[in-house]
Design a protein around this motif. Structure first.
Motif, mmCIF file in Angstrom:
data_model
loop_
_atom_site.group_PDB
_atom_site.id
_atom_site.type_symbol
_atom_site.label_atom_id
_atom_site.label_comp_id
_atom_site.label_asym_id
_atom_site.label_seq_id
_atom_site.Cartn_x
_atom_site.Cartn_y
_atom_site.Cartn_z
ATOM 1 N N SER A 153 11.685 0.472 -3.019
ATOM 2 C CA SER A 153 12.063 1.815 -3.492
ATOM 3 C C SER A 153 12.714 1.636 -4.849
ATOM 4 C CB SER A 153 13.042 2.480 -2.514
ATOM 5 O OG SER A 153 12.448 2.649 -1.248
ATOM 6 N N TRP A 172 0.842 -1.197 0.000
ATOM 7 C CA TRP A 172 0.000 0.000 0.000
ATOM 8 C C TRP A 172 0.873 1.240 0.000
ATOM 9 C CZ3 TRP A 172 -2.992 2.669 4.342
ATOM 10 C CH2 TRP A 172 -2.136 3.003 5.398
ATOM 11 N N TYR A 173 0.248 2.354 -0.177
ATOM 12 C CA TYR A 173 0.891 3.672 -0.103
ATOM 13 C C TYR A 173 1.990 3.807 -1.147
ATOM 14 C CZ TYR A 173 0.286 7.598 3.138
ATOM 15 O OH TYR A 173 -0.081 8.790 3.725
ATOM 16 N N LEU A 174 1.585 3.769 -2.402
ATOM 17 C CA LEU A 174 2.542 3.954 -3.485
ATOM 18 C C LEU A 174 2.651 5.449 -3.783
ATOM 19 C CD1 LEU A 174 2.664 1.777 -6.678
ATOM 20 C CD2 LEU A 174 2.883 4.252 -6.833
ATOM 21 N N ARG A 175 3.836 5.971 -3.708
ATOM 22 C CA ARG A 175 4.036 7.409 -3.947
ATOM 23 C C ARG A 175 5.261 7.644 -4.831
ATOM 24 N NH1 ARG A 175 -0.227 7.538 -2.110
ATOM 25 N NH2 ARG A 175 -1.161 8.849 -0.515
ATOM 26 N N TYR A 176 5.188 8.691 -5.627
ATOM 27 C CA TYR A 176 6.261 9.008 -6.578
ATOM 28 C C TYR A 176 7.147 10.130 -6.066
ATOM 29 C CZ TYR A 176 3.705 6.324 -10.048
ATOM 30 O OH TYR A 176 3.079 5.314 -10.733
ATOM 31 N N GLN A 177 8.434 10.008 -6.333
ATOM 32 C CA GLN A 177 9.311 11.157 -6.214
ATOM 33 C C GLN A 177 9.203 11.986 -7.489
ATOM 34 O OE1 GLN A 177 10.791 12.487 -3.850
ATOM 35 N NE2 GLN A 177 12.320 13.878 -4.700
ATOM 36 N N ASN A 178 8.946 11.281 -8.611
ATOM 37 C CA ASN A 178 8.895 11.973 -9.887
ATOM 38 C C ASN A 178 7.995 11.167 -10.842
ATOM 39 O OD1 ASN A 178 9.497 13.130 -12.410
ATOM 40 N ND2 ASN A 178 11.510 13.777 -11.657
ATOM 41 N N TYR A 179 6.856 11.752 -11.183
ATOM 42 C CA TYR A 179 5.910 11.051 -12.072
ATOM 43 C C TYR A 179 6.484 10.904 -13.483
ATOM 44 C CZ TYR A 179 2.227 11.850 -8.581
ATOM 45 O OH TYR A 179 1.476 11.861 -7.440
ATOM 46 N N SER A 180 7.330 11.830 -13.874
ATOM 47 C CA SER A 180 7.811 11.769 -15.254
ATOM 48 C C SER A 180 8.923 10.746 -15.428
ATOM 49 C CB SER A 180 8.265 13.154 -15.731
ATOM 50 O OG SER A 180 9.302 13.629 -14.914
ATOM 51 N N MET A 210 8.678 15.513 -2.147
ATOM 52 C CA MET A 210 7.699 14.979 -3.103
ATOM 53 C C MET A 210 7.206 13.631 -2.579
ATOM 54 S SD MET A 210 6.325 16.224 -5.803
ATOM 55 C CE MET A 210 5.914 14.823 -6.843
ATOM 56 N N GLU A 211 8.116 12.649 -2.528
ATOM 57 C CA GLU A 211 7.694 11.294 -2.171
ATOM 58 C C GLU A 211 7.632 11.129 -0.654
ATOM 59 O OE1 GLU A 211 10.385 8.410 -3.791
ATOM 60 O OE2 GLU A 211 9.755 6.860 -2.379
ATOM 61 N N LYS A 248 8.949 7.204 5.211
ATOM 62 C CA LYS A 248 9.999 7.681 4.311
ATOM 63 C C LYS A 248 9.602 9.041 3.759
ATOM 64 C CE LYS A 248 12.235 6.397 -0.068
ATOM 65 N NZ LYS A 248 12.126 5.541 -1.261
ATOM 66 N N ASN A 302 5.803 8.050 2.282
ATOM 67 C CA ASN A 302 4.796 7.049 2.651
ATOM 68 C C ASN A 302 5.119 6.492 4.023
ATOM 69 O OD1 ASN A 302 6.896 5.266 1.941
ATOM 70 N ND2 ASN A 302 6.017 4.859 -0.053
ATOM 71 N N LEU A 344 9.601 5.729 -7.519
ATOM 72 C CA LEU A 344 8.529 5.573 -6.529
ATOM 73 C C LEU A 344 8.968 4.693 -5.381
ATOM 74 C CD1 LEU A 344 7.513 2.437 -6.928
ATOM 75 C CD2 LEU A 344 6.188 3.385 -8.773
ATOM 76 N N SER A 345 8.120 4.662 -4.371
ATOM 77 C CA SER A 345 8.241 3.610 -3.365
ATOM 78 C C SER A 345 6.849 3.181 -2.934
ATOM 79 C CB SER A 345 9.088 4.065 -2.169
ATOM 80 O OG SER A 345 8.443 5.067 -1.451
ATOM 81 N N THR A 346 6.775 1.952 -2.459
ATOM 82 C CA THR A 346 5.528 1.425 -1.935
ATOM 83 C C THR A 346 5.861 0.444 -0.810
ATOM 84 O OG1 THR A 346 3.431 0.336 -2.470
ATOM 85 C CG2 THR A 346 5.369 -0.435 -3.653
ATOM 86 N N ILE A 347 4.906 0.255 0.083
ATOM 87 C CA ILE A 347 5.231 -0.492 1.295
ATOM 88 C C ILE A 347 4.553 -1.859 1.306
ATOM 89 C CG2 ILE A 347 5.280 -0.424 3.809
ATOM 90 C CD1 ILE A 347 4.958 2.585 3.622
ATOM 91 N N ARG A 397 10.570 -1.864 2.431
ATOM 92 C CA ARG A 397 9.900 -0.961 1.491
ATOM 93 C C ARG A 397 10.488 -1.202 0.109
ATOM 94 N NH1 ARG A 397 10.202 3.111 4.301
ATOM 95 N NH2 ARG A 397 8.093 3.910 4.549
ATOM 96 N N GLN A 401 9.820 17.758 -9.940
ATOM 97 C CA GLN A 401 8.402 18.095 -9.824
ATOM 98 C C GLN A 401 8.094 18.623 -8.441
ATOM 99 O OE1 GLN A 401 6.829 14.243 -11.081
ATOM 100 N NE2 GLN A 401 6.279 15.147 -13.050
#
Lengths: 443, 478
Positions: free
Chosen positions: A397, A359-367, B389-390, B401, B392, A371-374, A395, B193
């Motif tokens: 990453s 869960w909790y997938l987040r991007y440092q940069n969409y382009s 930005m990131e 993080k 979670n 990302l990281s997800t747990i 995690r 971004q």
């Protein structure tokens, strides 16, 4: 007013007021949701909603509005408001006239049977699932079950008109075991056939039992066996960022990559709203175009973005029938099956981690797709092809395109995934992704 | 409307419900989106309906309808009570509500500039002006803004809540917000971004306060400086100074969520998760003496502001962590009863068709006594993470993080060169216990917090001063 009358009245009213394109959608939703925790029902939710929305263009000026008073006077007022809003706005950058109908829609999709949406049956299914989880070794359970029928009536000034029902039964159950162990499973179906609360409960319970006493995982770069819930989360991101809206906004890691190898040759990814066994099935998109199955990725090569008429016009292609009036969207993602059993995939891993949920997938940069997800729930260490320990607190990453390119194997078994973390119904196998970067807290 | 709500409560009671609550809620949201300088569709969304909640035989039922006639509402009440009964029939322990003071109140916020008095095209003009300032700043600082996504919402929420204990609360709360997402590129240096949010309980005067054109130009120049000059971050053990934007998020994620009573009881276990705290964690040390984390919905203008919750309970300031020690949990009447406590006014629902559940209002770290300069004094080698930005956090709210976006090395007590993607990956007690200095200036930002099933993205405020963490092992990211 009947729903077809609402559509006809609103369209003719908006056209008279100066609109050149009008889409009217009337939605009736009937839903029961049973939530449970600690093996007990915490709440029964019951939803009954009738709503309508109007999307229109005055020239290239666009507006969207929903209508709460569905009588003639209320509709007239809403139409006037929508036309007034659009008329006062500047022209949109993306515009194309609505597709010209009438269209014929697939009857397998327009005439689907509804599911039982009453609370008694839903509570019964929940009890069945809890009982199976406990029998399989769970010490406690939590989750939700939703039984839903949504009837959608759509009509456009382009001559499209159709009605469809979206039935769905969705169960999500998380089972807990010894020392922070847990397992999660789902059952998602368009009808009672194929809906198996016991099987989901059993799988969650078995995972919780197998994951007992997890130890803190060691960070590092290892092979990752990603169960369907995890792989569906990543595939959902591939689907979401296939939308031409995000590509056009510079927010997608798939920008400029049509025709390029964006994944392993083992990956075939389709968006298919025409599969009546999917809870995401729909005979038409939000502009009334008949939906169709399309390959987003074939043998790892990106074939298309997802388009509505406006984005298609900008990109110089045809609509893929994925409107979203503002942003095109996937209806129902499907990854082609692989050739191996899950056990065989695990057995080919020398050192790695088997991740059953995240869960909790987040991007440092969409382009770029960084990302990281747990990982959450059952997480296992694999050594020399065998599961040797239960893990926690790692995690992922990494980079989504890198992970897609490093898909080494896919299982022949596939599973429908739709739950809190994955909102587009997705049919996926288990995937082996080599060289995946796992990190952990430093202190 | 009050008579229909009263009728619904009476009907539920006459059907045998031990507790009943009826809520009318109307949300009108006007949204404008500017993508790469040109408008997409402008939308006006009205959500309006009645929600009923009832306890029957120890089971809880919730239901909603947007068909507001008496017949439809009566049918809804019958369904909700039946559902509650079905739930109660399989429960071992009955659900009860903690005692609460009966409230009769009106909370009407009258903005100085009601958003409905500001034409949509004027609001669009504000976005266009900000966009043009950003573009100009990009051109002058030699980068490209490959993606510009600017949106603004004006939201008006009206609620009337009546319950069978005799409470009645009526409120009208306006909100304005903007969200901006910029993608900046420089050949050979890739892309960066930035996501920016502002939100207030206010009329359009809130949007005017943010001075978007100037702030976007500044943000663009910062992105340019980062793209041109930021070096790879090597990591290592060092002191870390975190800016208010990061601190606010940490307060929300690592202190607010773990303190939610429903999480502690496992009610969110399969969705938003649980918490590392237990029912008996009051008094547990999780941070240094300096750490005070507060949730306070009563702060005016903040995005998470309210004075009465969805159960009619008066909101108040809650110290979640006091002097580094877990001090209080967030409760609605259902969770408070389980804890033998009383509700502290944390029951919120985002729209009429969503069950009220335990939520935060505005969560923040209390300010300390250090000036901005003093936060860096004595740091021989460290990193300053101004924003991110990131991020979670795991579902027990234990491992988190944060990856810095605007970030600088600290050398000999001074901010020096920019660095790219410093990674703070740390446990919750590890983070709070490492706090050895707290700044004296607060900043708030706004966010939508996701929780519940069906999902409820609710407006919240997050905030804090700068904080300093001593001796943290940091990593770099590719």
């Amino acid at each position: 007013m009947k729903t077809d009358e609402i559509c006809d009245t609103a369209i003719s009213s908006c056209l008279k007021l100066g609109a050149n394109d009008v889409v009217v959608t009337v939605m009736k939703k009937e839903e029961s949701m049973v939530r449970f925790a600690n093996d007990q029902v915490t709440v029964v939710n019951s939803l009954d909603e009738l709503s309508a929305s109007i999307f229109l263009c005055v020239g290239r000026r666009k507006a969207a509005l929903n209508v709460v008073d569905l009588d003639k006077k209320g509709l007239e007022k809403a139409c006037q408001q929508a036309v007034r809003i659009a008329s006062n706005m500047p022209e949109a950058s993306l515009y194309a006239p609505l597709p010209k109908g009438p269209f014929n829609y697939d009857r397998k999709l327009t005439e689907r049977e509804t599911v039982p949406a009453g609370p008694d049956q839903a509570v019964h299914w929940v009890q069945e699932s809890i009982s199976a989880a406990k029998k399989a070794g769970a010490s406690r359970t939590a989750g939700s079950l939703t039984a839903r029928n949504v009837t959608v009536h759509l009509a456009t000034s382009g001559g499209a008109a159709g009605v469809t029902v979206h039935p769905s039964l969705e169960l999500s159950i998380r089972a807990f075991g010894e020392g922070l162990a847990s397992g999660h499973s789902l059952s998602v179906s368009v009808g009672e056939k194929g809906f198996d609360p016991s099987a989901a409960g059993r799988e969650a319970g078995e995972l919780a039992k197998a994951a007992k006493g997890p130890k803190k995982g060691e960070p590092g770069t290892m092979d990752a066996v990603l169960g369907p819930m995890v792989f569906a989360d990543l595939i959902g991101e591939m689907g979401r960022f296939s939308s031409a809206f995000y590509v056009d906004a510079g927010m997608s890691f798939l920008t400029g990559k049509i025709g390029e190898q964006v994944a392993s040759p083992k990956l075939d990814l389709y968006d298919d709203a025409t599969d009546p066994t999917s809870v995401g099935a729909s005979p038409f998109d939000s502009e009334g175009l008949p939906t169709r199955r399309k390959a987003l990725i074939e043998k790892g090569v990106l074939r298309t973005h997802l388009h509505n008429s406006a984005t298609a016009a900008k990109f110089g292609v045809n609509s893929t029938a994925n409107a979203g009036l503002i942003a095109p969207r996937p209806f129902c993602l499907q990854v082609g099956a692989g050739e191996k059993d899950v056990e065989d995939i695990i057995s080919q891993v020398d050192k790695g981690v088997y991740v059953t949920n995240d869960w909790y997938l987040r991007y440092q940069n969409y382009s770029t797709g960084d990302l990281s997800t747990i990982p959450r729930d059952a997480l296992f260490l694999i050594e020399k092809g065998e599961i040797t320990a239960s893990l926690k607190e790692l995690r992922i990453s990494d980079n989504i395109l890198g992970m897609m390119k490093r898909i080494e194997a896919l299982s022949r078994q596939r599973k429908w995934v739709k739950w809190w973390e994955v909102d587009v119904p997705t049919l996926v196998p288990t995937a082996l992704v080599t060289g995946t970067r796992f990190t952990a807290s430093s202190q | 409307m009050e008579d229909i709500l009263e009728m619904a409560v009476q009907r539920a009671r006459s059907l045998g419900a031990s507790y009943a609550e009826a809520r009318y809620q109307s949300d009108i949201k006007e949204s404008i989106l500017l993508k790469n300088g040109t408008p997409e569709a402008t939308s006006v969304e009205t959500m309006r309906g009645i929600a009923i909640r009832a306890i029957m035989n120890g089971g809880l039922g919730f239901g909603s309808t947007n068909v507001l006639g008496r017949r439809s509402v009566n049918a809804l009440v019958d369904r909700v009570v039946k559902g509650a009964g079905a739930a109660g029939s399989v429960r071992k322990s009955p659900i009860v509500m903690s005692p609460a003071q009966t409230t009769k109140a009106d909370h009407i916020i009258r903005p100085r500039i009601p958003a409905e008095n500001v034409p949509l095209e004027s609001r669009l003009e504000m976005l266009k002006e900000a966009d043009s300032y950003a573009l100009e700043a990009a051109e002058r600082s030699d980068i490209k803004l490959a993606g510009r996504y600017l949106s603004t919402d004006a939201l008006s929420t009206e609620r009337t809540v009546i319950n069978s204990d005799g409470s009645m609360v009526h409120s009208i709360v306006p909100r304005v917000s903007v969200h901006i997402f910029l993608t900046a590129t420089l050949p050979g240096k890739g892309a960066m971004q930035r996501s920016i949010s502002h939100g207030e309980v206010a009329g359009w005067e809130g949007a005017e306060r943010w001075d978007l054109p100037a702030s976007l130009a500044k943000e663009t120049r910062t992105l340019s400086r980062a793209l041109h000059t930021a070096k790879t971050f090597k990591g290592g053990k060092m002191d870390v100074v975190l800016g208010p934007e990061v601190v606010g998020l940490i307060a929300h994620e690592s202190s607010g969520h773990p303190a939610e009573g429903d999480r502690i009881l496992g009610r969110e276990a399969a969705q938003a998760g649980e918490t590392y705290l237990g029912k008996d964690s009051i008094g547990l040390r999780v941070g240094s003496d300096l750490v005070n984390v507060v949730d306070d919905p009563t702060l005016t203008r903040t995005f998470g502001h309210y004075l009465y919750d969805e159960e009619g309970v008066k909101a108040r300031r809650r110290y979640l962590i006091k002097g580094g020690i877990i001090n209080e949990f967030l409760h609605n009447r259902e969770t408070a009863a389980e804890f033998g406590a009383v509700s502290n006014g944390s029951s919120r629902s985002v729209e009429f068709d969503r069950e009220p559940i335990v939520r935060m209002g505005n969560t923040f770290v209390e300010p300390g006594d250090r000036s901005f300069e003093e936060m860096f004094e004595g740091v021989r080698s460290g990193v300053y993470i101004k924003n991110f930005m990131e991020w979670n956090i795991d579902d027990r709210r234990y491992n988190q993080k944060y990856v810095g976006l605007e970030a600088y090395l600290i050398e000999s007590g001074k901010i020096s060169s920019m660095v790219r993607n410093p990674v703070l990956e740390i446990t919750t007690p590890g983070l709070w216990k490492a706090v050895d200095a707290i700044g004296d200036e607060m900043e708030f930002t706004s966010a939508y917090c996701g929780k519940g099933d069906p999902m409820q993205g609710i407006p919240v405020g997050t905030g804090g001063p700068h904080i300093r963490l001593k001796g943290i092992r940091m990593e770099g990211a590719p």
